[in-house]
Design a protein around this motif. Structure first.
Motif, PDB file in Angstrom:
ATOM      1  N   SER A  72      66.383   1.349 -39.093  1.00  0.00           N
ATOM      2  CA  SER A  72      67.530   1.201 -39.989  1.00  0.00           C
ATOM      3  C   SER A  72      67.140   0.875 -41.431  1.00  0.00           C
ATOM      4  O   SER A  72      67.989   0.449 -42.222  1.00  0.00           O
ATOM      5  CB  SER A  72      68.466   0.106 -39.461  1.00  0.00           C
ATOM      6  OG  SER A  72      67.752  -1.095 -39.233  1.00  0.00           O
ATOM      7  N   LEU A  73      65.875   1.066 -41.801  1.00  0.00           N
ATOM      8  CA  LEU A  73      65.463   0.796 -43.177  1.00  0.00           C
ATOM      9  C   LEU A  73      66.157   1.748 -44.153  1.00  0.00           C
ATOM     10  O   LEU A  73      66.258   2.947 -43.900  1.00  0.00           O
ATOM     11  CB  LEU A  73      63.945   0.937 -43.326  1.00  0.00           C
ATOM     12  CG  LEU A  73      63.086  -0.167 -42.697  1.00  0.00           C
ATOM     13  CD1 LEU A  73      61.609   0.210 -42.781  1.00  0.00           C
ATOM     14  CD2 LEU A  73      63.323  -1.500 -43.411  1.00  0.00           C
ATOM     15  N   ALA A  74      66.630   1.196 -45.266  1.00  0.00           N
ATOM     16  CA  ALA A  74      67.286   1.997 -46.305  1.00  0.00           C
ATOM     17  C   ALA A  74      66.988   1.357 -47.653  1.00  0.00           C
ATOM     18  O   ALA A  74      66.548   0.221 -47.734  1.00  0.00           O
ATOM     19  CB  ALA A  74      68.798   2.063 -46.070  1.00  0.00           C
ATOM     20  N   SER A  93      62.227  -1.259 -53.079  1.00  0.00           N
ATOM     21  CA  SER A  93      61.806  -1.295 -51.682  1.00  0.00           C
ATOM     22  C   SER A  93      62.889  -0.715 -50.783  1.00  0.00           C
ATOM     23  O   SER A  93      63.982  -0.373 -51.209  1.00  0.00           O
ATOM     24  CB  SER A  93      61.519  -2.742 -51.269  1.00  0.00           C
ATOM     25  OG  SER A  93      62.691  -3.531 -51.423  1.00  0.00           O
ATOM     26  N   SER A  94      62.546  -0.632 -49.489  1.00  0.00           N
ATOM     27  CA  SER A  94      63.524  -0.289 -48.453  1.00  0.00           C
ATOM     28  C   SER A  94      63.698  -1.507 -47.565  1.00  0.00           C
ATOM     29  O   SER A  94      62.746  -2.270 -47.350  1.00  0.00           O
ATOM     30  CB  SER A  94      63.040   0.891 -47.609  1.00  0.00           C
ATOM     31  OG  SER A  94      62.861   2.036 -48.414  1.00  0.00           O
ATOM     32  N   GLY A  95      64.904  -1.715 -47.042  1.00  0.00           N
ATOM     33  CA  GLY A  95      65.120  -2.922 -46.254  1.00  0.00           C
ATOM     34  C   GLY A  95      66.274  -2.802 -45.291  1.00  0.00           C
ATOM     35  O   GLY A  95      67.053  -1.840 -45.324  1.00  0.00           O
ATOM     36  N   THR A  96      66.386  -3.823 -44.425  1.00  0.00           N
ATOM     37  CA  THR A  96      67.496  -3.915 -43.487  1.00  0.00           C
ATOM     38  C   THR A  96      67.620  -5.356 -43.027  1.00  0.00           C
ATOM     39  O   THR A  96      66.655  -6.125 -43.094  1.00  0.00           O
ATOM     40  CB  THR A  96      67.288  -3.000 -42.275  1.00  0.00           C
ATOM     41  OG1 THR A  96      68.488  -2.972 -41.488  1.00  0.00           O
ATOM     42  CG2 THR A  96      66.140  -3.484 -41.395  1.00  0.00           C
ATOM     43  N   PHE A  97      68.815  -5.722 -42.580  1.00  0.00           N
ATOM     44  CA  PHE A  97      69.044  -7.067 -42.043  1.00  0.00           C
ATOM     45  C   PHE A  97      69.049  -6.998 -40.507  1.00  0.00           C
ATOM     46  O   PHE A  97      69.617  -6.066 -39.924  1.00  0.00           O
ATOM     47  CB  PHE A  97      70.371  -7.637 -42.526  1.00  0.00           C
ATOM     48  CG  PHE A  97      70.351  -8.081 -43.965  1.00  0.00           C
ATOM     49  CD1 PHE A  97      69.952  -9.367 -44.303  1.00  0.00           C
ATOM     50  CD2 PHE A  97      70.725  -7.218 -44.983  1.00  0.00           C
ATOM     51  CE1 PHE A  97      69.932  -9.786 -45.622  1.00  0.00           C
ATOM     52  CE2 PHE A  97      70.711  -7.617 -46.308  1.00  0.00           C
ATOM     53  CZ  PHE A  97      70.303  -8.916 -46.635  1.00  0.00           C
ATOM     54  N   LEU A 127      67.847 -12.465 -41.186  1.00  0.00           N
ATOM     55  CA  LEU A 127      66.529 -12.076 -41.666  1.00  0.00           C
ATOM     56  C   LEU A 127      66.599 -10.690 -42.310  1.00  0.00           C
ATOM     57  O   LEU A 127      67.167  -9.759 -41.730  1.00  0.00           O
ATOM     58  CB  LEU A 127      65.521 -12.045 -40.527  1.00  0.00           C
ATOM     59  CG  LEU A 127      65.085 -13.378 -39.915  1.00  0.00           C
ATOM     60  CD1 LEU A 127      64.105 -13.120 -38.779  1.00  0.00           C
ATOM     61  CD2 LEU A 127      64.459 -14.276 -40.957  1.00  0.00           C
ATOM     62  N   GLN A 128      65.996 -10.551 -43.482  1.00  0.00           N
ATOM     63  CA  GLN A 128      65.913  -9.241 -44.121  1.00  0.00           C
ATOM     64  C   GLN A 128      64.468  -8.768 -44.078  1.00  0.00           C
ATOM     65  O   GLN A 128      63.574  -9.439 -44.591  1.00  0.00           O
ATOM     66  CB  GLN A 128      66.381  -9.274 -45.569  1.00  0.00           C
ATOM     67  CG  GLN A 128      66.395  -7.885 -46.208  1.00  0.00           C
ATOM     68  CD  GLN A 128      66.785  -7.900 -47.675  1.00  0.00           C
ATOM     69  OE1 GLN A 128      66.329  -8.738 -48.423  1.00  0.00           O
ATOM     70  NE2 GLN A 128      67.620  -6.956 -48.080  1.00  0.00           N
ATOM     71  N   VAL A 129      64.248  -7.630 -43.467  1.00  0.00           N
ATOM     72  CA  VAL A 129      62.913  -7.027 -43.409  1.00  0.00           C
ATOM     73  C   VAL A 129      62.817  -5.973 -44.509  1.00  0.00           C
ATOM     74  O   VAL A 129      63.705  -5.133 -44.658  1.00  0.00           O
ATOM     75  CB  VAL A 129      62.633  -6.397 -42.038  1.00  0.00           C
ATOM     76  CG1 VAL A 129      61.262  -5.720 -42.022  1.00  0.00           C
ATOM     77  CG2 VAL A 129      62.704  -7.466 -40.945  1.00  0.00           C
ATOM     78  N   LEU A 130      61.734  -6.027 -45.285  1.00  0.00           N
ATOM     79  CA  LEU A 130      61.542  -5.109 -46.405  1.00  0.00           C
ATOM     80  C   LEU A 130      60.241  -4.336 -46.247  1.00  0.00           C
ATOM     81  O   LEU A 130      59.257  -4.858 -45.708  1.00  0.00           O
ATOM     82  CB  LEU A 130      61.495  -5.879 -47.724  1.00  0.00           C
ATOM     83  CG  LEU A 130      62.773  -6.634 -48.129  1.00  0.00           C
ATOM     84  CD1 LEU A 130      62.505  -7.486 -49.349  1.00  0.00           C
ATOM     85  CD2 LEU A 130      63.907  -5.659 -48.390  1.00  0.00           C
ATOM     86  N   ARG A 131      60.251  -3.115 -46.736  1.00  0.00           N
ATOM     87  CA  ARG A 131      59.033  -2.291 -46.766  1.00  0.00           C
ATOM     88  C   ARG A 131      58.791  -1.841 -48.207  1.00  0.00           C
ATOM     89  O   ARG A 131      59.666  -1.276 -48.856  1.00  0.00           O
ATOM     90  CB  ARG A 131      59.178  -1.053 -45.871  1.00  0.00           C
ATOM     91  CG  ARG A 131      57.918  -0.162 -45.881  1.00  0.00           C
ATOM     92  CD  ARG A 131      58.127   1.063 -45.015  1.00  0.00           C
ATOM     93  NE  ARG A 131      59.151   1.950 -45.563  1.00  0.00           N
ATOM     94  CZ  ARG A 131      59.821   2.868 -44.850  1.00  0.00           C
ATOM     95  NH1 ARG A 131      59.564   2.991 -43.563  1.00  0.00           N
ATOM     96  NH2 ARG A 131      60.738   3.630 -45.425  1.00  0.00           N
ATOM     97  N   LYS A 242      53.344  -2.730 -47.607  1.00  0.00           N
ATOM     98  CA  LYS A 242      53.692  -4.143 -47.423  1.00  0.00           C
ATOM     99  C   LYS A 242      55.015  -4.253 -46.672  1.00  0.00           C
ATOM    100  O   LYS A 242      56.017  -3.664 -47.064  1.00  0.00           O
ATOM    101  CB  LYS A 242      53.798  -4.838 -48.782  1.00  0.00           C
ATOM    102  CG  LYS A 242      54.370  -6.259 -48.744  1.00  0.00           C
ATOM    103  CD  LYS A 242      54.546  -6.775 -50.170  1.00  0.00           C
ATOM    104  CE  LYS A 242      55.296  -8.084 -50.226  1.00  0.00           C
ATOM    105  NZ  LYS A 242      55.517  -8.532 -51.627  1.00  0.00           N
ATOM    106  N   TYR A 243      54.988  -5.012 -45.582  1.00  0.00           N
ATOM    107  CA  TYR A 243      56.209  -5.374 -44.869  1.00  0.00           C
ATOM    108  C   TYR A 243      56.385  -6.883 -44.978  1.00  0.00           C
ATOM    109  O   TYR A 243      55.414  -7.645 -44.845  1.00  0.00           O
ATOM    110  CB  TYR A 243      56.133  -4.988 -43.388  1.00  0.00           C
ATOM    111  CG  TYR A 243      56.392  -3.528 -43.094  1.00  0.00           C
ATOM    112  CD1 TYR A 243      57.667  -3.092 -42.739  1.00  0.00           C
ATOM    113  CD2 TYR A 243      55.356  -2.600 -43.153  1.00  0.00           C
ATOM    114  CE1 TYR A 243      57.903  -1.743 -42.451  1.00  0.00           C
ATOM    115  CE2 TYR A 243      55.587  -1.258 -42.874  1.00  0.00           C
ATOM    116  CZ  TYR A 243      56.859  -0.831 -42.519  1.00  0.00           C
ATOM    117  OH  TYR A 243      57.093   0.487 -42.245  1.00  0.00           O
ATOM    118  N   SER A 244      57.629  -7.306 -45.187  1.00  0.00           N
ATOM    119  CA  SER A 244      57.913  -8.735 -45.243  1.00  0.00           C
ATOM    120  C   SER A 244      59.275  -9.002 -44.615  1.00  0.00           C
ATOM    121  O   SER A 244      60.106  -8.097 -44.485  1.00  0.00           O
ATOM    122  CB  SER A 244      57.901  -9.242 -46.691  1.00  0.00           C
ATOM    123  OG  SER A 244      58.944  -8.636 -47.441  1.00  0.00           O
ATOM    124  N   ALA A 245      59.487 -10.249 -44.214  1.00  0.00           N
ATOM    125  CA  ALA A 245      60.789 -10.681 -43.706  1.00  0.00           C
ATOM    126  C   ALA A 245      61.202 -11.918 -44.484  1.00  0.00           C
ATOM    127  O   ALA A 245      60.415 -12.855 -44.620  1.00  0.00           O
ATOM    128  CB  ALA A 245      60.707 -10.991 -42.213  1.00  0.00           C
TER     129      ALA A 245
END
Length: 809
Positions: A72-74, A93-97, A127-131, A242-245
């Motif tokens: 679901s990354l956008a 970045s791209s991200g999703t909750f 939590l928000q995950v980002l790429r 890079k991935y982060s939460a």
């Protein structure tokens, strides 16, 4: 990275326990890192308050969060002024909750974040995950919610983000640092540790490492004021992905849509207990005795929800509503158990008061009035334990950490370089926690002689500390009896010190009056501050200082307004700032001084100055940094016959580099200490343009509350290089002073050093409404740079750097 304070998670637990005891945090709290083989806590900065939690997540947890987010990354959004999410080039970045508690691993991470932040899960956003892929970044920003003025009274704005916990889910080959451009390392040597990209080379920067987490505070400890030093950026990724939460925690419980929950934590569609002891507490009747806590945190054991089958949307909706329905029943209170206590429904900004159950889990006794345990869930707490605000507990955690740091004065080896292992015991009210692996930190044990030298305090230092404490006590004392501001200030003529004036400033003004002192022009040097001061002192409402630049708070107080010697305070108040004349005017004169050393020491002075004189108006003038640096060096050589340019063989470019200002961290410090409405930012290039002078002067008068229709309307030349050289007979009257020659490559080097700071200043100033447009601000300085480069000789590569204004100051 240097490690100023190294501690095991056991020490963090001990500090959490300390904060919990002082602030009423519940028993049953624990913090177990995901990667125990390299679990330790590193305090990296107090400005902002920032910690790195090494080994916070296990590799498996990191991989799971990435896998859960991938489908679901956008493209990531930013919060606009109207509170909605919009696309913006500052964030690429791209991200999703991830929904709260969507699976057991997400729930486990949420509970661990809660334990680390000392705030319940209910206060956190999902939590928000980002790429971040190659070149992607998140430009410098604050995590606090910035909205339009008409929305600042809404609950969305008032329930601010108070802290951020950023978890790194992958290693990054190069780049991707989290950078605090104006941050201050706890250990300055850490700033020199390679390798950082250009983005991470200034201020404090944390390199992403899989499993580590960065925790930093966005608000001051009062939970209201934004910590300006939390201004941070996600640096561009140079190599790798890079991935982060990210978990953002709010001042109050947080519900979807950004509003605060007034009585219960955020409802969840997942039916579960938030504490291992819930089943036992339910069996002894706590669900009926303490419904507010139990039916929100022990929902499964209290049977207020049911376990849903996958895809059963109706069941999930029912679970999400069930805690809210219990609110009405709980609002009337419940009968106490054996202790006879009563549960009350909390108001919009309070938390419930709940008693400790008789069947609480076995706890490790701590001295004083509270106990703690190494088991249970942080967000759950103890359902019958009196609780204070989670925000206060978070603040007390920071204070407890500071106490630990003061005891430690850490490092990697002994100060003498012996490198032998150090140990630490944390003592609380006379008793000590066991120094085993579960409740001790691995820090350095200094040599005995070093310890004595470190902690010995001589008589003079004790006297200074006592004097400073007396100043603080005086500032906090109310006036003996109600009085008008003018009566209170008049009384200060018999007690001419800062404490008296500060106490008086708490009283309201009458129309047409100014507080004393009224305004400071704090810099920078060679930015037309003398010319501006010379214009203002001719205004009939202005009371000028005895000299333009007394530098009282830098030289007289050694940058600490709370520790100024009494005799120097008296001289400054009575003679330099002319308190008697101010009193005689009935408060209708605005007392102004213009010490330019204040501006460049904002990071050390602004906060203390705001504590003494919170009403002050601050004027800051900035000039294109290369021209300012050269002009300052020339001033030192021409007037004082010292400095870099006093040497005829000096490298002009090196001289400029030595004097190159870092405007951004100082401006940030002033904005951190004073409201933006009390700060005026001027651009030298506008002040000195003949066609803009009159407007600038009128704006300054209006900002200071002066009548703009009287007094001078232009700016007279003062403290210029031509004037000084004419006085020394080195320049004929009316002749223009020359510029400076250097190679194009040298100028380009200076430009590379100046431009990033200039861009940060423009962004910061626009964000706080100090300037109408960052684009217009940068255009003025870019014009100077491009004009110089255009004049460089193509054949020789030589450039002639000329003063960039008709006033040539």
């Amino acid at each position: 990275m240097a490690r100023p304070l190294r501690a095991s998670p056991g020490l963090l637990v001990a500090l959490l326990v300390t904060a919990g005891c002082l602030g009423g945090a519940a028993a049953g709290e624990t913090l177990v890192f995901g990667n125990s083989s390299r679990a330790w806590v590193e305090l990296v900065s107090w400005r902002p308050r920032a910690y790195v939690l090494h080994g916070f997540l296990s590799d498996e947890e990191c991989d799971h969060l990435v896998k859960a987010a991938e489908p679901s990354l956008a493209r990531s959004l930013v919060v606009a002024a109207n509170g909605t999410g919009v696309l913006d080039s500052v964030r690429t970045s791209s991200g999703t909750f991830l929904p709260k508690g969507q699976d057991s691993i997400v729930a486990r991470v949420e509970s661990r974040v809660s334990a680390a932040t000392h705030l319940p899960v209910s206060h956190a956003e999902n939590l928000q995950v980002l790429r971040y892929e190659l070149g992607q970044q998140y430009r410098a920003h604050w995590d606090t919610i910035e909205v339009a003025a008409d929305l600042q009274k809404t609950r969305m704005y008032q329930n601010q983000r108070t802290l951020t916990l950023l978890m790194y889910l992958t290693d990054v080959e190069e780049g991707g640092e989290t950078s605090f451009p104006a941050g201050r390392w706890l250990d300055a040597a850490a700033q020199l540790q390679p390798p950082y990209t250009e983005c991470g080379s200034k201020g404090v920067a944390v390199k992403p490492r899989k499993g580590d987490a960065l925790l930093f505070h966005s608000l001051h400890i009062d939970g209201k004021r934004k910590d300006a030093f939390s201004y941070h950026a996600g640096c561009p990724v140079v190599r790798g992905v890079k991935y982060s939460a990210t978990s953002w925690a709010h001042v109050e419980p947080f519900l979807a849509g950004g509003v605060a929950a007034t009585a219960t934590p955020q409802a969840s569609s997942v039916c579960r207990d938030n504490n291992d002891s819930c089943r036992h507490w339910a069996s002894i009747g706590e669900c009926e005795k303490n419904p507010v806590y139990m039916k929100s945190n022990c929902r499964l054991s209290c049977k207020v929800c049911r376990v849903c089958q996958p895809g059963d949307v109706l069941c999930e909706r029912e679970n999400a509503r069930s805690p809210l329905r219990q609110q009405g029943a709980a609002a009337g209170g419940g009968s106490g158990g054996a202790s006879g206590g009563t549960t009350q429904s909390p108001g919009p900004r309070t938390l419930r008061s709940i008693e400790q159950p008789g069947g609480a889990p076995e706890a490790m006794a701590l001295p004083g009035r509270c106990s703690s345990t190494m088991k249970g869930g942080m967000d759950a707490g103890n359902p019958r334990r009196p609780q204070s605000s989670p925000l206060i507990r978070a603040g007390l955690l920071a204070l407890a950490t500071l106490l630990g740091y003061l005891v430690v004065t850490g490092g990697q080896g002994s100060p003498a370089g012996g490198g032998r292992p150090w140990t630490l015991r944390v003592s609380i009210t006379g008793d000590a926690l066991a120094s085993d692996a579960a409740a001790a930190a691995t820090v350095a044990q200094p040599d005995e002689a070093y310890t004595k030298g470190l902690y010995s305090v001589d008589t003079e230092q004790q006297q200074q500390q006592q004097q400073q404490q007396q100043q603080v006590d005086d500032l906090s004392q109310p006036l003996a009896s109600p009085a008008t501001y003018q009566e209170a200030v008049a009384a200060c003529a018999d007690q001419p010190d800062l404490a008296c004036l500060s106490a008086a400033s708490k009283l309201p003004l009458e129309k047409g009056q100014f507080r004393f002192p009224h305004a400071f022009i704090v810099g920078y040097q060679k930015c037309a501050t003398t010319s501006m001061f010379a214009t203002l002192i001719h205004h009939p409402q202005v009371l000028s200082a005895k000299i333009k630049e007394p530098e009282f708070f830098t030289d007289g107080c050694n940058l600490d307004p709370l520790a100024c010697p009494a005799d120097k305070q008296r001289e400054y108040v009575l003679e330099t700032m002319k308190l008697g004349e101010y009193i005689s005017s009935g408060g209708t004169k605005a007392a102004i001084e213009g010490s330019t050393h204040y501006g460049r020491n904002g990071d050390r002075l602004a906060a203390g100055l705001a504590e003494v004189f919170p009403h002050l108006k601050i004027i800051i003038s900035l000039r294109e940094p290369i021209s300012r640096a050269l002009s300052m060096q020339a001033h030192m050589a021409d007037v004082h016959e010292e400095g870099c340019l006093a040497n005829a063989e000096a490298d002009i470019a090196e001289c400029a580099l030595q004097e190159m200002p870092d405007y951004f961290p100082q401006l940030l410090a002033w904005l951190d200490a004073f409201p933006a409405k009390q700060i005026m930012l001027l651009q030298y290039e506008n002040i000195t343009q003949r066609d803009q002078m009159e407007d600038v002067v009128a704006d300054v008068k209006t900002f200071l509350g002066l009548d703009p229709s009287v007094g001078r309307s232009d700016i007279r030349r003062a403290n210029t290089r031509e004037q000084h050289l004419e006085a020394k007979g080195q320049l004929a009257k009316g002749e223009k002073a020359g510029g400076w020659r250097m190679k194009r490559k040298q100028y380009e080097r200076l430009l590379a050093a100046a431009r990033p700071d200039a861009q940060r200043v423009a962004e910061l100033a626009e964000l706080h409404g100090l300037i109408p447009s960052r684009k217009e601000w940068m255009q003025a300085w870019e014009a100077v740079w491009q004009e110089t480069l255009a004049g460089c000789d193509a054949a020789t590569g030589g450039c002639y750097v000329v003063p960039n204004s008709p006033l040539r100051t």
